[in-house]
Structure formats: C-alpha cells, structure tokens
Write a protein that holds these residues in place. Structure first.
Motif, PDB file in Angstrom:
ATOM      1  N   ASN A  22       0.857  -1.284  -0.023  1.00 53.47           N
ATOM      2  CA  ASN A  22       0.006   0.014  -0.039  1.00 53.47           C
ATOM      3  C   ASN A  22       0.898   1.292   0.278  1.00 53.47           C
ATOM      4  N   LEU A  23       1.901   1.219  -0.667  1.00 54.13           N
ATOM      5  CA  LEU A  23       2.871   2.300  -0.863  1.00 54.13           C
ATOM      6  C   LEU A  23       2.239   3.550  -1.542  1.00 54.13           C
ATOM      7  N   THR A  24       2.554   4.560  -1.172  1.00 58.17           N
ATOM      8  CA  THR A  24       2.080   6.061  -1.301  1.00 58.17           C
ATOM      9  C   THR A  24       3.109   7.168  -1.080  1.00 58.17           C
ATOM     10  N   LYS A  25       3.193   7.936  -2.110  1.00 59.82           N
ATOM     11  CA  LYS A  25       4.160   8.961  -1.849  1.00 59.82           C
ATOM     12  C   LYS A  25       3.481  10.111  -2.486  1.00 59.82           C
ATOM     13  N   SER A  26       3.527  11.295  -1.657  1.00 55.98           N
ATOM     14  CA  SER A  26       2.881  12.601  -2.318  1.00 55.98           C
ATOM     15  C   SER A  26       3.746  13.684  -1.929  1.00 55.98           C
ATOM     16  N   TYR A  27       3.934  14.751  -2.665  1.00 55.53           N
ATOM     17  CA  TYR A  27       4.525  16.093  -2.395  1.00 55.53           C
ATOM     18  C   TYR A  27       3.623  17.183  -2.279  1.00 55.53           C
ATOM     19  N   HIS A  28       3.845  18.206  -1.720  1.00 56.08           N
ATOM     20  CA  HIS A  28       3.165  19.589  -1.834  1.00 56.08           C
ATOM     21  C   HIS A  28       4.087  20.524  -2.694  1.00 56.08           C
ATOM     22  N   VAL A  29       3.583  20.555  -4.053  1.00 57.49           N
ATOM     23  CA  VAL A  29       4.075  21.510  -4.818  1.00 57.49           C
ATOM     24  C   VAL A  29       3.302  22.751  -5.312  1.00 57.49           C
ATOM     25  N   ARG A  30       3.857  23.819  -4.987  1.00 54.67           N
ATOM     26  CA  ARG A  30       2.957  24.977  -5.243  1.00 54.67           C
ATOM     27  C   ARG A  30       1.505  25.054  -4.739  1.00 54.67           C
ATOM     28  N   GLY A  31       1.575  24.648  -3.700  1.00 55.78           N
ATOM     29  CA  GLY A  31       0.269  24.525  -3.074  1.00 55.78           C
ATOM     30  C   GLY A  31      -0.682  23.382  -3.163  1.00 55.78           C
ATOM     31  N   ARG A  32      -0.216  22.485  -4.012  1.00 59.50           N
ATOM     32  CA  ARG A  32      -1.088  21.586  -4.745  1.00 59.50           C
ATOM     33  C   ARG A  32      -0.360  20.205  -4.370  1.00 59.50           C
ATOM     34  N   ARG A  33      -1.055  19.266  -3.907  1.00 63.13           N
ATOM     35  CA  ARG A  33      -0.646  17.790  -3.814  1.00 63.13           C
ATOM     36  C   ARG A  33      -0.293  17.118  -5.078  1.00 63.13           C
ATOM     37  N   LYS A  34       0.887  16.721  -5.175  1.00 66.62           N
ATOM     38  CA  LYS A  34       1.230  15.937  -6.405  1.00 66.62           C
ATOM     39  C   LYS A  34       1.596  14.268  -5.924  1.00 66.62           C
ATOM     40  N   THR A  35       0.868  13.157  -6.331  1.00 69.47           N
ATOM     41  CA  THR A  35       1.159  11.845  -5.967  1.00 69.47           C
ATOM     42  C   THR A  35       2.004  11.423  -7.101  1.00 69.47           C
ATOM     43  N   VAL A  36       3.081  10.655  -6.875  1.00 67.01           N
ATOM     44  CA  VAL A  36       3.880  10.174  -7.556  1.00 67.01           C
ATOM     45  C   VAL A  36       3.887   8.834  -7.542  1.00 67.01           C
ATOM     46  N   ALA A  37       3.385   8.031  -6.441  1.00 67.29           N
ATOM     47  CA  ALA A  37       2.988   6.646  -6.180  1.00 67.29           C
ATOM     48  C   ALA A  37       1.656   6.465  -5.500  1.00 67.29           C
ATOM     49  N   SER A  38       0.800   5.627  -6.098  1.00 62.25           N
ATOM     50  CA  SER A  38      -0.338   5.480  -5.403  1.00 62.25           C
ATOM     51  C   SER A  38      -0.734   4.166  -5.019  1.00 62.25           C
ATOM     52  N   ASN A  39      -0.805   3.851  -3.693  1.00 59.65           N
ATOM     53  CA  ASN A  39      -1.106   2.632  -3.354  1.00 59.65           C
ATOM     54  C   ASN A  39      -0.570   1.435  -4.111  1.00 59.65           C
ATOM     55  N   ILE A  40       0.621   1.330  -3.926  1.00 58.38           N
ATOM     56  CA  ILE A  40       1.479   0.239  -4.935  1.00 58.38           C
ATOM     57  C   ILE A  40       1.605  -0.961  -4.097  1.00 58.38           C
ATOM     58  N   ASN A  41       1.317  -2.299  -4.572  1.00 57.19           N
ATOM     59  CA  ASN A  41       1.415  -3.611  -3.953  1.00 57.19           C
ATOM     60  C   ASN A  41       2.014  -4.363  -4.924  1.00 57.19           C
ATOM     61  N   VAL A  42       3.565  -4.757  -4.476  1.00 55.54           N
ATOM     62  CA  VAL A  42       4.242  -5.463  -5.579  1.00 55.54           C
ATOM     63  C   VAL A  42       4.999  -6.280  -4.691  1.00 55.54           C
ATOM     64  N   ILE A  43       5.681  -7.255  -5.235  1.00 53.92           N
ATOM     65  CA  ILE A  43       6.729  -7.915  -4.780  1.00 53.92           C
ATOM     66  C   ILE A  43       7.706  -8.286  -5.891  1.00 53.92           C
ATOM     67  N   PHE A  44       9.130  -7.778  -5.590  1.00 55.14           N
ATOM     68  CA  PHE A  44      10.239  -8.116  -6.252  1.00 55.14           C
ATOM     69  C   PHE A  44      10.985  -9.223  -5.718  1.00 55.14           C
ATOM     70  N   PRO A  45      10.914 -10.389  -6.503  1.00 53.86           N
ATOM     71  CA  PRO A  45      11.560 -11.465  -5.749  1.00 53.86           C
ATOM     72  C   PRO A  45      13.300 -11.454  -5.984  1.00 53.86           C
ATOM     73  N   THR A  46      14.114 -11.989  -5.058  1.00 53.49           N
ATOM     74  CA  THR A  46      15.220 -11.776  -4.794  1.00 53.49           C
ATOM     75  C   THR A  46      16.005 -12.483  -6.173  1.00 53.49           C
ATOM     76  N   GLY A  47      17.109 -11.881  -6.925  1.00 54.43           N
ATOM     77  CA  GLY A  47      17.631 -12.392  -8.220  1.00 54.43           C
ATOM     78  C   GLY A  47      16.799 -12.185  -9.358  1.00 54.43           C
ATOM     79  N   ILE A  48      15.777 -11.001  -9.405  1.00 53.22           N
ATOM     80  CA  ILE A  48      15.107 -10.732 -10.644  1.00 53.22           C
ATOM     81  C   ILE A  48      15.352  -9.608 -10.894  1.00 53.22           C
ATOM     82  N   SER A  49      15.656  -8.968 -12.087  1.00 46.80           N
ATOM     83  CA  SER A  49      16.155  -7.622 -12.537  1.00 46.80           C
ATOM     84  C   SER A  49      14.736  -6.744 -13.156  1.00 46.80           C
ATOM     85  N   VAL A  50      14.495  -5.790 -12.644  1.00 40.82           N
ATOM     86  CA  VAL A  50      13.154  -5.090 -12.951  1.00 40.82           C
ATOM     87  C   VAL A  50      13.608  -3.583 -13.430  1.00 40.82           C
ATOM     88  N   GLY A  51      13.232  -3.290 -14.245  1.00 44.24           N
ATOM     89  CA  GLY A  51      13.394  -2.087 -14.922  1.00 44.24           C
ATOM     90  C   GLY A  51      12.098  -0.921 -14.676  1.00 44.24           C
TER      91      GLY A  51
END
Length: 99
Positions: free
Chosen positions: A6-35
């Motif tokens: 449930n990862l979310t990241k937001s910033y306040h920019v010029r008085g407005r909220r900018k969300t760059v990640a919204s409610n992310i659920n993911v698993i990156f297994p060991t030994g796997i490359s991801v771009g």
C-alpha cells in the motif's frame, strides 16, 4: 526480496498535492532484474529513494530481506545532467562491468 505494501508518496508543489506513487502493492523476488520506465517526474527516482530508505513514503511500507547496494543506497548517485543510459554506463564502470 523487496515488497511494497500500500505504498503511496505525495509531495506538496506550489500549494497542490502531487502524488507520484499511489497505493502500490508489488513483490520483487530476489535475483530478478526489474526496470522502471516513465516520463520525467513520474516517480522513478522517488521509488528508488524510498527503497534505499533515503525518503519515507507518505503511507504504506517497504519490506526488504536484504541490503541495498550502491548506487541505490546512495541517494545522490544518479547524476541529473546525464541520461539514464549514461548513468547506467557510469555505474557499470565503477563495478568494472563491460559497458
């Protein structure tokens, strides 16, 4: 393994909220490359900083059963004046890999 719950990241920019990640659920297994692909400002670097622990998510959590190595662990490792390909070749040279 790296897990986003449930990862979310937001910033306040010029008085407005900018969300760059919204409610992310993911698993990156060991030994796997991801771009990460996306436009400028899409949140790619922010996600790397969150994984490295250099930036806290607004909500949710990151769980890892390993350590984060350079360059991800060093928040300033990606030079903003170089392209992604140039940064990748630079880091490969640091590790002695064939570029």
């Amino acid at each position: 393994m790296i897990v986003f719950r449930n990862l979310t990241k937001s910033y306040h920019v010029r008085g407005r909220r900018k969300t760059v990640a919204s409610n992310i659920n993911v698993i990156f297994p060991t030994g796997i490359s991801v771009g990460l692909l996306g436009r400028n400002g899409a949140g790619k670097s922010t996600l790397l900083k969150i994984i490295a622990g250099a930036t806290d998510p607004t909500s949710g959590e990151v769980i890892s059963d390993g350590s984060v190595s350079f360059p991800v662990g060093f928040a300033g490792s990606f030079h903003p004046d170089m392209t992604g390909a140039q940064n990748t070749r630079f880091v490969a040279r640091i590790y002695g890999a064939d570029t």
